[in-house]
Design a protein around this motif. Structure first.
Motif, PDB file in Angstrom:
ATOM      1  N   VAL A 116       0.872  -1.178   0.000  1.00 14.06           N
ATOM      2  CA  VAL A 116       0.000   0.000   0.000  1.00 14.06           C
ATOM      3  C   VAL A 116       0.908   1.228   0.000  1.00 14.06           C
ATOM      4  O   VAL A 116       1.473   1.596   1.028  1.00 14.06           O
ATOM      5  N   PHE A 117       1.081   1.814  -1.179  1.00 10.51           N
ATOM      6  CA  PHE A 117       1.963   2.977  -1.311  1.00 10.51           C
ATOM      7  C   PHE A 117       1.561   3.679  -2.604  1.00 10.51           C
ATOM      8  O   PHE A 117       1.970   3.296  -3.699  1.00 10.51           O
ATOM      9  N   ASP A 118       0.753   4.728  -2.473  1.00 12.35           N
ATOM     10  CA  ASP A 118       0.143   5.359  -3.645  1.00 12.35           C
ATOM     11  C   ASP A 118       1.171   5.944  -4.606  1.00 12.35           C
ATOM     12  O   ASP A 118       0.985   5.900  -5.831  1.00 12.35           O
ATOM     13  N   VAL A 119       2.246   6.514  -4.073  1.00 15.95           N
ATOM     14  CA  VAL A 119       3.253   7.112  -4.952  1.00 15.95           C
ATOM     15  C   VAL A 119       3.851   6.050  -5.867  1.00 15.95           C
ATOM     16  O   VAL A 119       3.996   6.253  -7.084  1.00 15.95           O
ATOM     17  N   ALA A 120       4.172   4.904  -5.299  1.00 10.61           N
ATOM     18  CA  ALA A 120       4.735   3.816  -6.108  1.00 10.61           C
ATOM     19  C   ALA A 120       3.695   3.293  -7.089  1.00 10.61           C
ATOM     20  O   ALA A 120       4.025   3.004  -8.251  1.00 10.61           O
ATOM     21  N   ARG A 121       2.451   3.158  -6.657  1.00 14.19           N
ATOM     22  CA  ARG A 121       1.393   2.678  -7.560  1.00 14.19           C
ATOM     23  C   ARG A 121       1.253   3.587  -8.769  1.00 14.19           C
ATOM     24  O   ARG A 121       1.102   3.127  -9.913  1.00 14.19           O
ATOM     25  N   ASP A 122       1.343   4.889  -8.549  1.00 17.43           N
ATOM     26  CA  ASP A 122       1.212   5.826  -9.663  1.00 17.43           C
ATOM     27  C   ASP A 122       2.368   5.674 -10.652  1.00 17.43           C
ATOM     28  O   ASP A 122       2.171   5.746 -11.867  1.00 17.43           O
ATOM     29  N   VAL A 123       3.574   5.479 -10.145  1.00 19.08           N
ATOM     30  CA  VAL A 123       4.728   5.340 -11.024  1.00 19.08           C
ATOM     31  C   VAL A 123       4.686   4.003 -11.765  1.00 19.08           C
ATOM     32  O   VAL A 123       4.957   3.939 -12.971  1.00 19.08           O
ATOM     33  N   TYR A 124       4.321   2.940 -11.070  1.00 22.86           N
ATOM     34  CA  TYR A 124       4.248   1.632 -11.724  1.00 22.86           C
ATOM     35  C   TYR A 124       3.085   1.580 -12.712  1.00 22.86           C
ATOM     36  O   TYR A 124       3.116   0.796 -13.664  1.00 22.86           O
TER      37      TYR A 124
END
Length: 538
Positions: free
Chosen positions: A490-498
């Protein structure tokens, strides 16, 4: 099951260590009696440090290298006794590491580059090799011949102390034995490109005359048309790569005279090594021949500009290591080993190209010096020359995209070969790491909210399925025949980049596929590496 390795330089030792982490034994033979006494490369780039981190070696290497509080500045001078013209400033690794962690946007390295000589690197790797029971490493053992059959390989090895020759058998052979590779020649693999693209004279020396050698302050490189002075430890060890003196007989060259000519002054110095050498721009015609593979200088040779030689070789070693290990551990299939050449040879060609382009910038700077012949005495000419150098830039030490963002577009183990990714491929910017995940590229790095590095969570023996949506059912991935470890995050910043809820990461940290739900394509990419699979056609 044993892998034979010819050559115990950084590439051969890294390959042996990578294999050992996967439980694969190796036998490694090196013709030299000990680790290198020549300085060779003087920087381990950030991507190589990430790969060494996977092997648990990054901290040991940094402890032995130049302190990470020292800068990586590159300066151009009229001479060391004259004037500094322009300095390209680069922050110390410790400062960069803190900066990367603070920005944490997916476009940063996990590890910064490290100033270190190969003389220092090899003993660290050797200690790790000798402590590993799965590695049988022998120095003063020269590989003199190599052959293969459909089921194995064998090499003839001469003990240089006793002159006895033994035949050694294995499952596969890796030629990590340098530019004059016995393995490459035994397989009759040619080289294409340019040889002898310059004439250089190396002088490796000790001197504590820092009043002269650091006259303008601490710097990694001081450069002029007469050569490049490398500070190996910022204390008393230095290397000058000078333009070869205008003489017919190399043995008539006086190293001290050459050193004085570069400095523009006299110093007291102890010459450790001095010899002429020629850089090349070469690429092997093939990286694989049946059960035999090439890595490092056996596969590619570059001008040192950009530092792509050993660093490309470390990438070769990790790629070849996990692929051989998967095959020998029973889950890797024929497509997996074929992927090694499909992935690494194009990167070898790209890095050769950038090495040549960086050299062309240096040539342009030399021409700027020639256009300002009185810069040593005329302040106006110095200012004009300094401006010209600044305008030409120093991409060779700023090419983060070349070092970190290379892509395996031609790989059978990467999704875009099989299906159209829903995103848009990032631009090929040599100076930037894109803040995006793209199949075939190194997966983006993040420091997680709990302080852990995302890279440290990846499975190094199989695939990692990074899942940003815990509700997704990914049981279908178990059909691939390849080991797949799911990590919920659960890490929105990483989800957005991936850019997707799911990301399939290979053992080498490269992204194989991404998507918002398990698909036949996702399974097929992983299964493409596996020996067996019950997959229908996607």
């Amino acid at each position: 099951m044993t892998v034979l390795i010819a050559g115990a330089g950084p590439v051969g030792m890294t390959l042996a260590l990578e294999l050992a982490r996967h439980g694969i034994p190796s036998r490694m033979f090196e013709r030299a009696f000990t680790t290198t006494r020549h300085p060779k490369m003087d920087i381990t780039n950030g991507r190589s440090m990430e790969l060494f981190r996977r092997l648990g070696l990054a901290r040991k290497l940094r402890a032995a290298g130049v302190p990470d509080t020292h800068p990586l500045d590159v300066a151009w001078v009229t001479s060391m006794a004259g004037h500094e013209l322009h300095r390209f400033k680069y922050a110390p690794p410790a400062e960069l590491r803190a900066r990367y962690h603070t920005i944490n946007d997916g476009a940063q390295p996990l590890e910064p580059a490290m100033r270190v000589s190969q003389i220092v690197v090899e003993p660290i790797l050797q200690a790790a090799v000798l402590a590993e029971p799965l590695i049988d490493a022998r120095w003063s053992m020269a590989v003199e011949g190599a052959r293969q059959s459909a089921t194995g390989v064998w090499i003839d090895v001469r003990d240089r102390e006793t002159d006895q020759v033994q035949r050694v058998e294995g499952a596969y052979l890796a030629g990590c034995d340098g530019g004059n590779s016995t393995v490459r020649n035994a397989m009759d693999i040619g080289l294409e490109g340019d040889t002898g693209v310059a004439n250089r004279y190396m002088i490796h020396f000790k001197s504590d005359d820092r009043a002269m050698l650091q006259r303008f302050g601490v710097a990694w490189h001081y450069q002029s048309p007469a050569g490049t002075l490398i500070a190996q430890d910022d204390i008393d060890t230095w290397t000058l790569h000078a333009r070869f003196p205008d003489v017919v007989d190399p043995d008539s060259v006086d190293p001290m005279d050459t050193l004085r000519a570069f400095l523009g002054a006299d110093i007291t110095a102890e010459i450790l090594v001095a010899n002429p050498w020629e850089p090349h721009l070469l690429l092997a015609d093939a990286y694989q021949m049946g059960r035999v593979f090439l890595a490092g200088d056996a596969a590619h040779q570059y001008i040192p500009t950009g530092g792509y030689g050993m660093n490309s070789g470390i990438g070769d070693a990790v790629a070849l290591g996990w692929m051989l290990a998967a095959t020998l551990n029973g889950w890797g299939g024929p497509a997996l080993l074929a992927a090694y050449a499909a992935e690494r040879r194009p990167i070898g060609g790209i890095n050769r190209g950038w090495s040549g382009r960086h050299t062309s910038v240096r040539i342009a700077i030399m021409e700027a010096y020639q256009a300002h012949p009185n810069a040593a005495t005329d302040a106006g000419e110095r200012a004009s020359l300094a401006a010209a150098i600044a305008a030409l830039g120093n991409l060779e030490n700023e090419a983060w995209g070349v070092e970190f963002a290379y892509r395996y577009d031609a790989s059978p183990l990467v999704a875009p070969i099989l299906a159209v990714d829903p995103g848009v491929a990032p631009p090929d910017d040599p100076a930037a790491i894109p803040a995006t995940a793209w199949p075939g590229m190194r997966a983006p790095s993040f420091i997680l909210p709990d302080g852990r590095a995302l890279f440290d969570l990846f499975d190094r023996s199989g695939f990692t399925l990074l899942c940003f949506n815990s509700a997704l059912d990914t049981a279908v991935m178990e059909q691939t025949g390849a080991p797949v470890k799911r990590i919920d995050l659960v890490f929105d910043v990483a989800r957005d980049v991936y850019g997707a809820d799911l990301a399939l990461i290979r053992p080498d940290g490269h992204l194989a596929w991404r998507g918002n739900a398990p698909s036949a394509w996702a399974v097929r990419v992983a299964a493409g590496a596996a020996a067996e699979s019950s997959l229908p056609d996607a």
